[in-house]
Design a protein around this motif. Structure first.
Motif, PDB file in Angstrom:
ATOM      1  N   GLN A  69      30.872  36.803  44.686  1.00 29.22           N
ATOM      2  CA  GLN A  69      31.183  38.217  44.852  1.00 29.22           C
ATOM      3  C   GLN A  69      32.639  38.336  45.280  1.00 29.22           C
ATOM      4  O   GLN A  69      32.993  38.072  46.419  1.00 29.22           O
ATOM      5  N   THR A  70      33.484  38.716  44.338  1.00 28.37           N
ATOM      6  CA  THR A  70      34.921  38.823  44.593  1.00 28.37           C
ATOM      7  C   THR A  70      35.373  40.266  44.398  1.00 28.37           C
ATOM      8  O   THR A  70      35.071  40.888  43.388  1.00 28.37           O
ATOM      9  N   LEU A  71      36.110  40.771  45.382  1.00 31.25           N
ATOM     10  CA  LEU A  71      36.736  42.088  45.276  1.00 31.25           C
ATOM     11  C   LEU A  71      38.224  41.872  45.011  1.00 31.25           C
ATOM     12  O   LEU A  71      38.884  41.132  45.744  1.00 31.25           O
ATOM     13  N   SER A  72      38.738  42.507  43.973  1.00 32.44           N
ATOM     14  CA  SER A  72      40.155  42.363  43.643  1.00 32.44           C
ATOM     15  C   SER A  72      40.979  43.376  44.430  1.00 32.44           C
ATOM     16  O   SER A  72      40.547  44.510  44.642  1.00 32.44           O
ATOM     17  N   GLN A  73      42.165  42.942  44.850  1.00 30.00           N
ATOM     18  CA  GLN A  73      43.075  43.845  45.550  1.00 30.00           C
ATOM     19  C   GLN A  73      44.503  43.549  45.132  1.00 30.00           C
ATOM     20  O   GLN A  73      44.892  42.389  44.995  1.00 30.00           O
TER      21      GLN A  73
END
Length: 430
Positions: A226-230
């Motif tokens: 589970q990766t959130l891009s920023q």
């Protein structure tokens, strides 16, 4: 929302934009670190929570290692496999190789940077009850505290995720070992602390429930489930625009910087010597460029010849100067690498950082720059690479392409709603 960080600016500064985005959205945000770091946190306008002893990291290293502060011995094998990018299967490190890294680097670094913080962090989290604990990759104490109070735990990635890749290499190699020869010192460190607070070890303590990653997706070292891009947003601490930067450069401006992190307590990392800096200046003296070199006053005293085309400054905010540059030469630190990346400026990386091999691959595949090994840094070599960067427009095109990929990621403000959702999801599971 509690941010937890070791007391190093290079690990805290990239957190600040997200911390302020969360605070601006109405969340209660605090930052926990050791007492020596409180002024740095409050200078960013954030609320600081002191945890750990009054001993500085430098003092602790000297106390534990004595006068020998050289750190871990050099690995007796190549670690290049750890930095391979792309979807093709890679050759994982063997049990002997990966266990050597764990035993000589990862675990000693973990207890040295975290043991003094764990008890205070757990005590504070029990009192304040954060919903989310966000940590840089070295602040394992924050993972323990999050687990004890049932908070969601996220890891902040401003570089390549060596932690996750090494863990996966370790577990794969461990499965092939005889049952009696599967020692896991990192698990033991976590298990000892969690057992103290009545909890069991789980792999998410090491990997986090999720991660926030600023690298463009196709250049990430290892994907988390589970990766959130920023988008990367630069913060440099106290910043003032110098008057000379208000005028457009008359010649191509080139920034040469070897970073604030080289002035911190990282004795085991390779650096560029004053002799090499002098050789670079001498070699670039006849180029029609405006060279800006960052050096401390102490370092400047050891430089005997400053060419006419060179301006020496102690510090200049990267987000202010990089957009005015035609090229940047740097040591491979987080801000020095991501600054040119998000502004579309070609760069030359002197491979001093631990993840330099991966950065070299990114620049090569994107056509956005070049890299030089520390032992190959000479004036003529830097001049050769810099001349190519300035004269070949393909590097500018590659850097712009890389910039567009970086800017396509959500800003910290745009990430807030997703972060709220993920936090609620993991809180509910607990």
């Amino acid at each position: 929302m509690l941010f937890a960080t070791i007391p190093w600016k290079t690990h805290f500064y990239p957190m600040v934009p997200l911390a302020w985005a969360l605070r601006s959205a109405g969340h209660d945000v605090r930052v926990a670190s050791e007492p020596e770091f409180l002024d740095t946190i409050t200078e960013a306008g954030l609320t600081a929570v002191p945890v750990g002893s009054g001993e500085t990291v430098e003092e602790r290293i000297r106390r534990i290692r004595g006068e020998d502060v050289s750190g871990a011995p050099a690995a007796p094998f190549s670690k290049n496999s750890l930095y391979e990018l792309g979807k093709a299967p890679r050759q994982s490190l063997s049990w002997e190789e990966i266990s050597w890294i764990y035993n000589h680097v990862v675990v000693p670094q973990t207890w040295l940077l975290n043991d003094e913080m764990v008890d205070d962090l757990v005590t504070y989290c029990r009192s304040w009850q954060p919903d989310l604990v966000l940590c840089d990759v070295l602040t394992c104490s924050g993972a323990v505290a999050a687990d004890v109070v049932g908070a969601a735990h996220g890891r902040l990635l401003f570089w390549f995720d060596l932690t996750l890749r090494m863990r996966q290499d370790f577990l794969r190699a461990q499965e092939r070992q005889p049952p009696g020869d599967r020692a896991d010192m990192l698990r033991d460190w976590f298990a000892e602390w969690t057992r103290k607070y009545g909890r069991d070890f789980g792999e998410e303590l090491i990997t986090g429930d999720f991660e926030i990653n600023v690298m463009p997706e196709r250049y990430r070292l290892q994907p988390h489930e589970q990766t959130l891009s920023q988008r990367y947003v630069q913060y440099n601490g106290r910043s003032v625009v110098p008057s000379w930067l208000c005028e457009a450069p008359r010649s191509p401006r080139v920034l040469v910087t070897f970073g604030l992190s080289s002035r911190q307590w990282e004795p085991e990392m390779p650096t560029v010597s004053e002799k090499q800096v002098q050789d670079i200046l001498d070699s670039l003296a006849d180029l029609d460029i405006e060279l800006v070199l960052t050096l401390s006053s102490e370092e400047r005293e050891r430089i005997h010849r400053i060419p006419r085309n060179t301006r020496v400054v102690d510090f200049v905010p990267l987000d202010i100067i990089v957009p005015t540059c035609s090229a940047v030469v740097h040591h491979g630190g987080t801000g020095s690498f991501h600054g040119p990346l998000v502004h579309g400026v070609p760069q030359i990386v002197i491979e001093c950082s631990v993840d330099a091999p991966a950065k070299r691959t990114v620049l090569r595949e994107a056509g956005a720059g070049m890299s030089i090994a520390p032992d190959e840094v000479t004036g003529p070599r830097v001049k050769e690479c810099l001349t190519r960067l300035l004269e070949d427009n393909a590097f500018r095109v590659g850097a712009e392409r890389l910039r567009q990929e970086a800017l396509a990621q959500p800003t910290p403000n745009a990430l807030v709603a997703e972060l709220e959702r993920v936090t609620a999801e993991h809180r509910a599971r607990r």
